[in-house]
Structures are given as structure tokens and as C-alpha cells.
Design a protein around this motif. Structure first.
Motif, PDB file in Angstrom:
ATOM      1  N   GLY A  41      -2.953   2.573  13.027  1.00 54.61           N
ATOM      2  CA  GLY A  41      -3.718   2.786  11.879  1.00 54.61           C
ATOM      3  C   GLY A  41      -2.896   2.646  10.687  1.00 54.61           C
ATOM      4  N   ALA A  42      -1.494   2.323  10.969  1.00 54.75           N
ATOM      5  CA  ALA A  42      -0.903   2.294   9.381  1.00 54.75           C
ATOM      6  C   ALA A  42      -0.957   0.952   8.922  1.00 54.75           C
ATOM      7  CB  ALA A  42       0.707   2.523   9.953  1.00 54.75           C
ATOM      8  N   GLY A  43      -0.916   0.907   7.635  1.00 58.32           N
ATOM      9  CA  GLY A  43      -0.948  -0.441   6.930  1.00 58.32           C
ATOM     10  C   GLY A  43       0.059  -1.210   6.912  1.00 58.32           C
ATOM     11  N   PRO A  44       0.256  -2.474   6.800  1.00 55.26           N
ATOM     12  CA  PRO A  44       1.476  -3.257   6.872  1.00 55.26           C
ATOM     13  C   PRO A  44       2.651  -2.714   6.259  1.00 55.26           C
ATOM     14  CG  PRO A  44      -0.329  -4.563   6.370  1.00 55.26           C
ATOM     15  CD  PRO A  44      -1.028  -3.327   6.034  1.00 55.26           C
ATOM     16  N   GLN A  45       2.594  -2.175   4.910  1.00 49.93           N
ATOM     17  CA  GLN A  45       3.673  -1.770   4.105  1.00 49.93           C
ATOM     18  C   GLN A  45       4.182  -0.497   4.815  1.00 49.93           C
ATOM     19  OE1 GLN A  45       5.651  -3.255   1.645  1.00 49.93           O
ATOM     20  NE2 GLN A  45       6.854  -1.517   2.391  1.00 49.93           N
ATOM     21  N   ASP A  46       3.428   0.739   4.984  1.00 50.10           N
ATOM     22  CA  ASP A  46       3.418   1.895   5.799  1.00 50.10           C
ATOM     23  C   ASP A  46       4.255   1.708   7.071  1.00 50.10           C
ATOM     24  OD1 ASP A  46       2.528   3.410   3.759  1.00 50.10           O
ATOM     25  OD2 ASP A  46       0.838   4.023   4.442  1.00 50.10           O
ATOM     26  N   ALA A  47       3.741   0.676   7.857  1.00 47.09           N
ATOM     27  CA  ALA A  47       4.401   0.453   9.016  1.00 47.09           C
ATOM     28  C   ALA A  47       5.584  -0.095   9.106  1.00 47.09           C
ATOM     29  CB  ALA A  47       3.371  -0.739   9.973  1.00 47.09           C
ATOM     30  N   GLN A  48       5.957  -0.843   8.153  1.00 49.54           N
ATOM     31  CA  GLN A  48       7.381  -1.452   7.929  1.00 49.54           C
ATOM     32  C   GLN A  48       8.146  -0.419   7.300  1.00 49.54           C
ATOM     33  OE1 GLN A  48       7.428  -4.719   5.244  1.00 49.54           O
ATOM     34  NE2 GLN A  48       9.809  -4.858   5.284  1.00 49.54           N
ATOM     35  N   ASP A  49       7.593   0.501   6.631  1.00 47.98           N
ATOM     36  CA  ASP A  49       8.578   1.666   6.244  1.00 47.98           C
ATOM     37  C   ASP A  49       8.720   2.610   7.353  1.00 47.98           C
ATOM     38  OD1 ASP A  49       8.705   0.765   3.691  1.00 47.98           O
ATOM     39  OD2 ASP A  49       6.782   2.000   2.920  1.00 47.98           O
ATOM     40  N   TYR A  50       7.818   2.951   8.112  1.00 43.67           N
ATOM     41  CA  TYR A  50       7.984   3.914   9.260  1.00 43.67           C
ATOM     42  C   TYR A  50       8.809   3.319  10.341  1.00 43.67           C
ATOM     43  CZ  TYR A  50       3.796   5.922   7.406  1.00 43.67           C
ATOM     44  OH  TYR A  50       2.562   6.633   6.439  1.00 43.67           O
ATOM     45  N   THR A  51       8.812   1.910  10.336  1.00 44.14           N
ATOM     46  CA  THR A  51       9.719   1.308  11.278  1.00 44.14           C
ATOM     47  C   THR A  51      11.426   1.653  11.051  1.00 44.14           C
ATOM     48  OG1 THR A  51       8.036  -0.276  12.142  1.00 44.14           O
ATOM     49  CG2 THR A  51      10.024  -0.842  12.604  1.00 44.14           C
ATOM     50  N   GLN A  52      11.415   1.333   9.797  1.00 44.15           N
ATOM     51  CA  GLN A  52      12.752   1.449   9.277  1.00 44.15           C
ATOM     52  C   GLN A  52      13.319   2.811   9.488  1.00 44.15           C
ATOM     53  OE1 GLN A  52      12.441  -0.104   5.143  1.00 44.15           O
ATOM     54  NE2 GLN A  52      12.615  -2.128   6.006  1.00 44.15           N
ATOM     55  N   GLU A  53      12.210   3.888   8.982  1.00 43.26           N
ATOM     56  CA  GLU A  53      12.722   5.152   8.960  1.00 43.26           C
ATOM     57  C   GLU A  53      12.953   5.604  10.478  1.00 43.26           C
ATOM     58  OE1 GLU A  53      10.979   9.619   8.071  1.00 43.26           O
ATOM     59  OE2 GLU A  53      10.191   7.790   7.057  1.00 43.26           O
ATOM     60  N   ALA A  54      12.113   5.080  11.417  1.00 40.88           N
ATOM     61  CA  ALA A  54      12.219   5.382  12.826  1.00 40.88           C
ATOM     62  C   ALA A  54      13.717   4.917  13.564  1.00 40.88           C
ATOM     63  CB  ALA A  54      11.339   4.585  13.522  1.00 40.88           C
ATOM     64  N   PHE A  55      14.067   3.699  12.995  1.00 40.89           N
ATOM     65  CA  PHE A  55      15.404   3.222  13.335  1.00 40.89           C
ATOM     66  C   PHE A  55      16.567   4.167  12.914  1.00 40.89           C
ATOM     67  CE2 PHE A  55      13.272  -0.768  14.953  1.00 40.89           C
ATOM     68  CZ  PHE A  55      13.873  -0.838  16.099  1.00 40.89           C
ATOM     69  N   LEU A  56      16.451   4.515  11.556  1.00 42.91           N
ATOM     70  CA  LEU A  56      17.644   5.260  11.038  1.00 42.91           C
ATOM     71  C   LEU A  56      17.666   6.586  11.607  1.00 42.91           C
ATOM     72  CD1 LEU A  56      19.364   5.484   8.253  1.00 42.91           C
ATOM     73  CD2 LEU A  56      17.391   6.534   7.261  1.00 42.91           C
TER      74      LEU A  56
END
Length: 201
Positions: A41-56
């Protein structure tokens, strides 16, 4: 197909000081993580931000990774928790976007809404309508090809609950598909009816 043994070898390389190897882990998993978050349910921008945060977060916690689970399932657990934490924060400080949403949809007729939804991503839209507890097991099982045990670990539930939720998720999704086909048939009839009336005006 993701190779767990390759992931484990890359993790060891990173921990041994070869930090560039982490980029290979990112390349292997970034699209899967992004797709999972979109499906939740994340929007494209949020999904991108969450992905980056997850890898960090994964990079910072890499020393805590244990090979009794796959790197993929460990990473998915982090990503899911990142999104859940972000959603909790949003609930604590809700933004009133009702006027924005009205501006987007006020002039949209049922026909236009139907045609907009037909342009792609239909299955994802239907999955997004499922409750989160069903959505996550469905995505992890069929999009990310994880085992019941791995899904149980990520979702924080028992294996038999994974099976139960998968069964219920598939039943719910089938019902949504049937309902959508019914609406599709009605909309096509409505559009055809409008065309007939326009000819005879």
C-alpha cells in the motif's frame, strides 16, 4: 531466482571489510523490496524511501544477521518494520488531504474511473484492498517466493497461521476479481448504452 548461498557469501565479504559487496546485495533485492512495499500500500515515492531506509538499516545491523534464515527474509522483515513504523508515525500526525483527493476525483465520471483502472496494475490494486495481514503473506509467498517458515518469521505469526491466512487471502482475492468482472460487465453495458443514445440524439 535468488541464491541464498550467494547472499550469505556476500554478507561475509562485507563483514570482512569488502563493503562494495553490499552493492551487489542491493542490486539483487531492491526491486523485490520495492514491489513488496508497493503491494502493501505504499505510494511509489514512499516505497522508494522505505526501500532505501531498509537497506541502510540492514547495512548497520549486518553483523546481527544469522544464516539460520535467508538474507532475503531477514531483509524483508526490516523493510516491513520500516513501513509499519512510518505508518504509525503518520497516524500520530494525520494530514488532512481530503481537499486534494476531492480535487483529483471530483470531475471523474464512473466511466473515466473505470477506464483509468483498466490501464494497468489491476491485480496490485485488488491486492491492496485486502487487509494487511492477508496482503503481506500473499505477497511474500507468490511475489517473493518465501517459505511458510520464512513468512511466519517476517509476519510474527505461526506457520499454521500463514497457511490459514494464505487460504483466506486467495478466497478474498477471488471474490474481488469476480466482483470486478461484474462491475466491468455493467460498465461496458452502460458505455454501450450511452453510445446508442448519442447516435439517436
Amino acid at each position: 531466482m535468488i541464491d541464498p548461498s550467494r547472499d550469505a557469501a556476500l554478507v561475509k565479504q562485507v563483514l570482512a571489510g569488502h563493503k562494495d559487496s553490499f552493492a551487489q546485495l542491493v542490486d539483487t533485492h531492491k526491486n523485490k523490496i520495492y514491489g513488496l512495499l508497493l503491494g502493501m500500500g505504499a505510494g511509489p515515492q514512499d516505497a522508494q524511501d522505505y526501500t532505501q531506509e531498509a537497506f541502510l538499516k540492514a547495512y548497520r545491523k549486518l553483523a546481527s544477521f544469522r544464516e539460520d534464515s535467508s538474507f532475503a527474509s531477514w531483509l524483508y522483515t526490516i523493510a516491513v518494520n520500516v513501513m509499519r513504523d512510518a505508518n504509525r508515525k503518520k497516524k500520530d500526525t494525520p494530514a488532512d488531504d481530503s481537499l486534494l483527493s476531492q480535487g483529483r476525483h471530483h470531475a471523474e465520471t464512473p466511466e473515466l474511473a473505470y477506464l483509468r483502472k483498466e490501464t494497468g496494475g489491476e491485480v496490485r490494486e485488488l491486492i491492496e484492498r485486502l487487509p494487511e495481514k492477508y496482503r503481506i503473506v500473499l505477497l511474500l509467498r507468490y511475489t517473493n517466493e518465501l517459505s511458510y517458515e520464512e513468512i511466519a518469521g517476517i509476519a510474527g505469526i505461526k506457520v499454521n497461521q500463514v497457511r490459514n491466512r494464505l487460504h483466506r487471502a486467495k478466497k478474498s482475492l477471488c471474490k474481488l476479481v469476480k466482483d470486478k468482472e461484474g462491475i466491468k460487465h455493467e460498465m461496458l453495458e452502460a458505455v454501450a448504452d450511452q453510445r446508442v443514445h448519442s447516435v439517436w440524439k
